[in-house]
Design a protein around this motif. Structure first.
Motif, PDB file in Angstrom:
ATOM      1  N   TRP A  35       0.736  -1.029   0.103  1.00 39.69           N
ATOM      2  CA  TRP A  35      -0.047   0.035   0.024  1.00 39.69           C
ATOM      3  C   TRP A  35       0.895   1.162   0.018  1.00 39.69           C
ATOM      4  O   TRP A  35       1.937   1.348   0.523  1.00 39.69           O
ATOM      5  CB  TRP A  35      -0.998  -0.035   1.066  1.00 39.69           C
ATOM      6  N   LYS A  36       0.420   2.195  -0.557  1.00 33.61           N
ATOM      7  CA  LYS A  36       0.932   3.640  -0.807  1.00 33.61           C
ATOM      8  C   LYS A  36       0.407   4.504   0.455  1.00 33.61           C
ATOM      9  O   LYS A  36      -0.574   4.586   0.823  1.00 33.61           O
ATOM     10  CB  LYS A  36       1.246   4.309  -1.887  1.00 33.61           C
ATOM     11  N   THR A  37       1.290   5.293   1.043  1.00 37.37           N
ATOM     12  CA  THR A  37       0.835   6.179   2.401  1.00 37.37           C
ATOM     13  C   THR A  37       1.282   7.777   1.888  1.00 37.37           C
ATOM     14  O   THR A  37       1.853   7.830   0.764  1.00 37.37           O
ATOM     15  CB  THR A  37       1.933   5.806   3.448  1.00 37.37           C
ATOM     16  N   HIS A  38       0.603   8.441   2.653  1.00 39.48           N
ATOM     17  CA  HIS A  38       0.719   9.991   2.454  1.00 39.48           C
ATOM     18  C   HIS A  38       0.571  10.254   4.051  1.00 39.48           C
ATOM     19  O   HIS A  38      -0.578   9.951   4.724  1.00 39.48           O
ATOM     20  CB  HIS A  38      -0.710  10.388   1.699  1.00 39.48           C
ATOM     21  N   ARG A  39       1.563  10.897   4.413  1.00 38.00           N
ATOM     22  CA  ARG A  39       1.818  11.109   5.962  1.00 38.00           C
ATOM     23  C   ARG A  39       1.455  10.051   7.002  1.00 38.00           C
ATOM     24  O   ARG A  39       0.898  10.023   7.678  1.00 38.00           O
ATOM     25  CB  ARG A  39       0.919  12.314   6.276  1.00 38.00           C
ATOM     26  N   GLY A  40       1.929   8.742   6.642  1.00 33.95           N
ATOM     27  CA  GLY A  40       2.031   7.768   7.492  1.00 33.95           C
ATOM     28  C   GLY A  40       0.704   6.947   7.181  1.00 33.95           C
ATOM     29  O   GLY A  40       0.566   5.827   7.990  1.00 33.95           O
ATOM     30  N   MET A  41      -0.213   7.545   6.369  1.00 32.82           N
ATOM     31  CA  MET A  41      -1.674   6.503   6.479  1.00 32.82           C
ATOM     32  C   MET A  41      -1.795   6.173   4.632  1.00 32.82           C
ATOM     33  O   MET A  41      -1.524   6.790   4.013  1.00 32.82           O
ATOM     34  CB  MET A  41      -2.793   7.476   6.864  1.00 32.82           C
ATOM     35  N   PRO A  42      -2.638   4.854   4.815  1.00 34.11           N
ATOM     36  CA  PRO A  42      -2.666   4.508   3.258  1.00 34.11           C
ATOM     37  C   PRO A  42      -3.603   5.666   2.600  1.00 34.11           C
ATOM     38  O   PRO A  42      -4.186   6.495   3.303  1.00 34.11           O
ATOM     39  CB  PRO A  42      -3.648   3.354   3.256  1.00 34.11           C
ATOM     40  N   TYR A  43      -3.375   5.843   1.307  1.00 32.95           N
ATOM     41  CA  TYR A  43      -4.182   6.885   0.594  1.00 32.95           C
ATOM     42  C   TYR A  43      -5.583   6.728   0.863  1.00 32.95           C
ATOM     43  O   TYR A  43      -6.335   8.033   0.961  1.00 32.95           O
ATOM     44  CB  TYR A  43      -3.781   6.801  -0.928  1.00 32.95           C
ATOM     45  N   ASP A  44      -6.261   5.628   0.940  1.00 28.83           N
ATOM     46  CA  ASP A  44      -7.555   5.699   0.802  1.00 28.83           C
ATOM     47  C   ASP A  44      -7.864   4.658   1.669  1.00 28.83           C
ATOM     48  O   ASP A  44      -8.218   3.375   1.412  1.00 28.83           O
ATOM     49  CB  ASP A  44      -8.169   5.380  -0.518  1.00 28.83           C
ATOM     50  N   VAL A  45      -8.014   4.922   3.265  1.00 29.38           N
ATOM     51  CA  VAL A  45      -8.228   3.583   4.178  1.00 29.38           C
ATOM     52  C   VAL A  45      -9.858   3.007   3.899  1.00 29.38           C
ATOM     53  O   VAL A  45     -10.012   1.974   4.117  1.00 29.38           O
ATOM     54  CB  VAL A  45      -8.120   4.133   5.561  1.00 29.38           C
ATOM     55  N   ASN A  46     -10.601   4.061   3.608  1.00 31.85           N
ATOM     56  CA  ASN A  46     -12.092   3.366   3.415  1.00 31.85           C
ATOM     57  C   ASN A  46     -12.149   2.503   2.381  1.00 31.85           C
ATOM     58  O   ASN A  46     -12.916   1.645   2.387  1.00 31.85           O
ATOM     59  CB  ASN A  46     -13.120   4.689   3.133  1.00 31.85           C
ATOM     60  N   SER A  47     -11.425   2.493   1.145  1.00 31.41           N
ATOM     61  CA  SER A  47     -11.557   1.574   0.192  1.00 31.41           C
ATOM     62  C   SER A  47     -10.934   0.325   0.801  1.00 31.41           C
ATOM     63  O   SER A  47     -11.537  -0.738   0.307  1.00 31.41           O
ATOM     64  CB  SER A  47     -10.953   1.970  -1.132  1.00 31.41           C
ATOM     65  N   MET A  48      -9.696   0.356   1.530  1.00 34.55           N
ATOM     66  CA  MET A  48      -9.437  -0.983   1.967  1.00 34.55           C
ATOM     67  C   MET A  48     -10.168  -1.532   3.018  1.00 34.55           C
ATOM     68  O   MET A  48     -10.235  -2.648   2.798  1.00 34.55           O
ATOM     69  CB  MET A  48      -8.122  -0.621   2.768  1.00 34.55           C
ATOM     70  N   ASN A  49     -10.897  -0.681   3.762  1.00 36.96           N
ATOM     71  CA  ASN A  49     -11.860  -1.311   4.628  1.00 36.96           C
ATOM     72  C   ASN A  49     -13.216  -1.612   4.196  1.00 36.96           C
ATOM     73  O   ASN A  49     -13.641  -2.850   4.240  1.00 36.96           O
ATOM     74  CB  ASN A  49     -12.369  -0.101   5.841  1.00 36.96           C
ATOM     75  N   ALA A  50     -13.650  -1.200   2.941  1.00 34.58           N
ATOM     76  CA  ALA A  50     -14.563  -1.858   2.091  1.00 34.58           C
ATOM     77  C   ALA A  50     -14.274  -2.822   1.519  1.00 34.58           C
ATOM     78  O   ALA A  50     -15.138  -3.945   1.675  1.00 34.58           O
ATOM     79  CB  ALA A  50     -15.196  -0.548   1.396  1.00 34.58           C
ATOM     80  N   PHE A  51     -13.076  -3.188   1.155  1.00 36.07           N
ATOM     81  CA  PHE A  51     -12.616  -4.285   0.523  1.00 36.07           C
ATOM     82  C   PHE A  51     -12.657  -5.671   1.608  1.00 36.07           C
ATOM     83  O   PHE A  51     -13.296  -6.490   1.301  1.00 36.07           O
ATOM     84  CB  PHE A  51     -11.350  -4.074  -0.197  1.00 36.07           C
TER      85      PHE A  51
END
Length: 163
Positions: free
Chosen positions: A116-132
């Protein structure tokens, strides 16, 4: 000049707050719609192990019949010559679902995010990962309501870019 600097700082802070509120509203809406569930922080650094009576072929068929509309993924079956399904997201993350072993009528699967790619230590789209992840959990439960899930923290090393 000082007033201009203060005005710029206030504008930047205001935009940051507005974006944060917008993201929180999107997360709340997706949770109300059942597309995501509340998860622990850094859930992407854990693997989920499913123990189920569902076979790899049943899981593969259920994955094929699902749209993954909230995750925008390309799907590759039998990846690497093994019973594995690889999901490549347009949101800059990948996930893998491996069939690990069969013991009698029980099969064990492992779902994890190897990239996963991050921006400021967080994945770019946490919601899409959670939905997945939520979609995969629903697939397993639809195939076998007695499916058990175990979360295990993975050994993850990350690189942080400051600039």
């Amino acid at each position: 000049m000082t007033w201009l600097i203060i005005l710029i700082i206030v504008a930047v802070v205001g935009i940051g707050i507005a974006v944060g509120v917008s993201n929180a509203k999107k997360t709340d809406q997706m949770a109300r719609e059942g597309k995501i569930i509340q998860r622990q922080m850094s859930f992407w650094e854990s693997a989920e192990y499913f123990t189920t009576t569902a076979t790899y072929e049943q899981v593969k068929a259920a994955v094929k019949n699902n749209s993954f509309s909230d995750s925008s993924v390309e799907i590759y079956y039998n990846a690497g010559g093994k019973q594995a399904i690889v999901f490549k997201s347009s949101h800059s993350w990948n996930a893998e679902l491996d069939c690990l072993e069969t013991q009698g009528d029980k099969n064990k699967f492992k779902l994890y995010f190897p990239v996963w790619k991050t921006h400021r230590g967080m994945p770019y789209d946490v919601n899409s990962m959670n939905a997945f992840v939520t979609t995969i959990e629903k697939i397993f439960l639809s195939l076998d309501s007695a499916t058990t899930v175990e979360n295990r923290k993975m050994d993850v090393s990350t690189k942080t870019k400051f600039f």
